[in-house]
Scaffold this active site. Sequence first.
Site, PDB file in Angstrom:
ATOM      1  N   THR A 109       0.809  -1.146  -0.140  1.00 53.45           N
ATOM      2  CA  THR A 109       0.090  -0.127  -0.047  1.00 53.45           C
ATOM      3  C   THR A 109       0.764   1.182   0.086  1.00 53.45           C
ATOM      4  O   THR A 109       1.476   1.602   0.953  1.00 53.45           O
ATOM      5  CB  THR A 109      -0.934   0.031   1.355  1.00 53.45           C
ATOM      6  N   LYS A 184      -7.690   1.399  -2.974  1.00 58.94           N
ATOM      7  CA  LYS A 184      -7.098   1.157  -1.504  1.00 58.94           C
ATOM      8  C   LYS A 184      -7.262   2.136  -0.543  1.00 58.94           C
ATOM      9  O   LYS A 184      -7.906   1.926   0.447  1.00 58.94           O
ATOM     10  CB  LYS A 184      -5.658   0.621  -1.385  1.00 58.94           C
ATOM     11  N   LYS A 252      -0.638   5.452   8.516  1.00 58.46           N
ATOM     12  CA  LYS A 252       0.368   5.553   6.902  1.00 58.46           C
ATOM     13  C   LYS A 252      -0.597   5.646   5.830  1.00 58.46           C
ATOM     14  O   LYS A 252      -0.627   6.447   5.056  1.00 58.46           O
ATOM     15  CB  LYS A 252       1.303   4.376   6.929  1.00 58.46           C
TER      16      LYS A 252
END
Length: 305
Positions: A109, A184, A252
């Site tokens: 990711t 995502k 994050k």
Amino acid sequence: MTDPLPTALNVSFLGLGVMGTPIARHLAQAGHRVTIYNRTAARADAWLAAAEPLGLTARVAGTPAEAAEGADAVVSCVGNDDDLADVVLGPAGAFSRLRRGAVFIDHTTVSARIARQIAVEARDKEILCVDAPVSGGQAGAEKGTLSIMCGGSPAAVEAARPIMQAYASRITHVGKPGAGQTTKMVNQICIAGVIAGLSEALRFAQSARLDTGKVFEAISGGAAQSWQMDNRWATMDEDSFDFGFAIDWMRKDLGLAIDEARSIGAAVPIAALIDQFYAEVQAKGGGRQDTSAIIRRWPKRGEPA
């Protein structure tokens, strides 16, 4: 046009973390000839030790470039943009030796920016490239039931699909390079909103001195139902958070989404607020706890606000 890939491939896997370790195992179990690389060599040793009783083997590479030598496909799952740039584009990166017509699949990711940059480099080298972040967590990786959101050309995604089928139950081509990563971000914004709402609702129920088990029974079959409710209501009620997807990683991911929102002119005030709630839990030492530990941000009945 490249020839179709054979059933059994030379597949190199870069990054043996909590997701990469089981994914690499599934690739070996599917009959692929697997090469593994991890920056910390002890993790590669641990993978081999766990694989041996299963009758699985792998070649260990000393660098991403060495791993890519002779590979039909390279799959990566590392930590962040910098880690990905290093293992792919660095002097000893996979693209320095990956052959023309090979497939590169990234499950990290990361930002859409680095995904698009890698796609441009891949195009110039005639490598089929897919940014393919996953959903399903460690449990999904262990079971081989991950959901994968893919960005890239149709040809690249179709070439990658037979490889990803070894560890995925759903593979969706959502758009051009970078689209997997932005999808995502959508996923993480959704999760953050649901778990924050669930936390507030559970604290409300506790403060009202309701039987939280009965509350779950009453509402989990209706419109309030969610994966987070089914899997996290009871553990949140018990203050159990030492498992699952860590708050550090969720922050994050939310940071990536907030940065992307700025660049495309989208408003994500709820995601930004929840990110700050997570920061408060981090400050209490909860960074490695599951994302459901966001409930710690709401005081219990009788605790100071």
